[in-house]
Design an enzyme around this catalytic site. Structure first.
Site, PDB file in Angstrom:
ATOM      1  CD  GLU A   1     -38.271  -2.819  25.320  1.00 35.10           C
ATOM      2  OE1 GLU A   1     -38.156  -4.024  25.045  1.00 35.10           O
ATOM      3  OE2 GLU A   1     -39.051  -2.386  26.172  1.00 35.10           O
TER       4      GLU A   1
ATOM      5  CB  SER B   1     -69.678 -32.712  13.536  1.00 35.46           C
ATOM      6  OG  SER B   1     -68.689 -33.540  14.105  1.00 35.46           O
TER       7      SER B   1
ATOM      8  NE  ARG C   1     -56.796 -26.910  18.396  1.00 33.03           N
ATOM      9  CZ  ARG C   1     -57.054 -28.129  17.903  1.00 33.03           C
ATOM     10  NH1 ARG C   1     -56.077 -28.969  17.647  1.00 33.03           N
ATOM     11  NH2 ARG C   1     -58.289 -28.496  17.663  1.00 33.03           N
TER      12      ARG C   1
ATOM     13  CG  LEU D   1     -58.745 -30.973  21.746  1.00 33.55           C
ATOM     14  CD1 LEU D   1     -59.350 -30.747  23.132  1.00 33.55           C
ATOM     15  CD2 LEU D   1     -59.455 -30.084  20.732  1.00 33.55           C
TER      16      LEU D   1
ATOM     17  N   GLY E   1     -68.447 -27.930  23.125  1.00 32.44           N
ATOM     18  CA  GLY E   1     -69.478 -27.864  22.112  1.00 32.44           C
ATOM     19  C   GLY E   1     -70.519 -26.797  22.403  1.00 32.44           C
TER      20      GLY E   1
ATOM     21  CG  HIS F   1     -69.477 -22.645  21.891  1.00 28.40           C
ATOM     22  ND1 HIS F   1     -69.552 -23.358  20.721  1.00 28.40           N
ATOM     23  CD2 HIS F   1     -68.159 -22.487  22.152  1.00 28.40           C
ATOM     24  CE1 HIS F   1     -68.321 -23.616  20.286  1.00 28.40           C
ATOM     25  NE2 HIS F   1     -67.470 -23.101  21.135  1.00 28.40           N
TER      26      HIS F   1
END
Ligand code: AOF
Ligand code: ZN
Length: 358
Positions: free
Chosen positions: A46, A162, A178, A198, A291, A295
């Site tokens: 604003e 992987s 990320r 990371l 991993g 999860h």
């Protein structure tokens, strides 16, 4: 208001833990001034919009996706400037859940004779600031689970290979994701298997440093890992159990890592306790990057808010190949995690599935 919301999104990746706010000052159908909040400590949306137009704000309408603030934080209260500028009407999408504001901004404006209208595009505004709202109301970060999987939901082969399931275009997309978060978290299995750094690339000028967190009950993280070696430049927090070895703890501490001891719940480290600690340290948007077991724990404990899955056009196969979600899993399909508001887009040679959990 659509324009205010679009402006607000420009704060993504830099404004958090402050909210994403856009503001437009208009007269009739003409936009006179506009702004968005980029960084904590810099002017609010604003204030920027009003500063562009000076006395022309007299009698105008100010549109903003969040209640204007009435407190002095790192910057002065926006409501003063709105009143001083002579704005006649304020249209806001939603209340600011910050306890120091929480309706006080609207009251102040009304007391000063300004017409206030609340709720235009409220759903969109709430969604945009879901992390800010959760952090303010519940003291927890907004948690996104992210993964790159084959069509059969695997994140590695039976041998643990992987790299890479997805193409480089997709990995670039994941780096941008990320960069929209203020912290990333992985389990020690992933930290040991991939030795990831990371970090956020390219490094944005953000309101808070990017935090890297590891769940590591017995402090197995190696002092020579890339995470630990870069800990003095970019903060690393390791969450461990009370039983972790004092010698290992000392080594990590001397490398500049923050080590936090948390309790257990059902035999495993209490992830929610870790989330409360992260939020108390200013993290409002957490990206969980694996991993499989991590999860599983986030899903089983209902701790995740959003899922972002990159699907690669491959099939890995093999009953021992790691699934995206490990853990025990539910007995019945009716108890399986369900996504809402799912979107699916083409990214590179694969697909991006993005949805909210619960
Ligand atoms: C607004 N417009 O653009 C923003 C608001 O430390 P400060 O002064 O930046 O204050 C941060 C708080 O102000 C933040 O937690 C939220 O309640 C409000 N942010 N408010 O009207 C803005 N960024
Ligand atoms: Zn403000």
């Amino acid at each position: 208001m659509r324009r205010a919301l679009a402006l607000a999104t420009l704060g993504r990746g830099t404004a958090a833990p402050n909210p994403f706010v856009g503001a437009v000052v208009a007269w009739g159908g003409t936009v006179l001034g506009q702004g968005f909040h980029r960084l904590a400590g810099e002017p609010h949306a604003e204030a920027i919009a009003l500063s562009q137009i000076g006395s022309r704000a007299r009698g105008a309408t100010l549109y903003t996706n969040l209640e204007p603030c009435c407190h002095t934080g790192r910057t002065p209260p926006c409501v003063h400037e709105i009143v001083l500028a002579g704005v006649r009407r304020v249209v806001a999408s939603m209340r600011d859940p910050n306890p120091r504001v929480d309706g006080g901004g609207f009251r102040y404006l009304r007391r000063h004779g300004i017409e206030v209208e609340i709720g235009l595009l409220r759903r969109e505004a709430k969604e945009l600031n879901a992390a800010f709202v959760k952090h303010a109301r519940r003291g927890l970060p907004y948690v996104t689970l992210k993964g790159a999987v084959s069509l059969d939901g695997r994140i590695a082969t039976r041998c643990g290979d992987s790299k890479w399931i997805t193409s480089s275009t997709v990995r670039r997309h994941a780096r941008l994701l990320r960069a929209e978060h203020d912290a990333v978290l992985v389990g020690i299995g992933t930290a040991l298997a991939d030795d990831p750094r990371l970090n956020r690339r390219p490094k944005p000028r953000a309101s808070s440093p990017f935090l890297r967190a590891v769940i590591d009950s017995s402090l197995r993280l190696s002092p020579t890992s890339r995470l630990v070696r870069t800990a003095r430049r970019e903060p690393v927090t390791v969450f461990c159990g009370a039983e972790a070895s004092a010698a290992r703890r000392k080594k990590l501490l001397s490398a500049g890592v923050t080590v936090e001891t948390i309790g257990r719940r059902g035999g495993r480290l209490d992830l929610e306790a870790a989330l409360f600690r992260l939020a108390a340290g200013g993290v409002s948007q957490l990206l969980v990057e694996g991993g499989s077991e991590i999860h599983g724990s986030f899903l089983e404990n209902g701790l995740a808010d959003r899922l972002v899955l990159y699907l690669a056009p491959r099939i890995v196969g093999g009953r021992a190949a790691l699934p995206f979600v490990g853990g025990e899993g539910p007995q019945w399909i009716r108890d399986a995690a369900m996504l809402r508001s799912v979107s699916c887009a083409r990214v590179g040679d694969g697909w991006l599935v993005d949805g909210r959990l619960r």
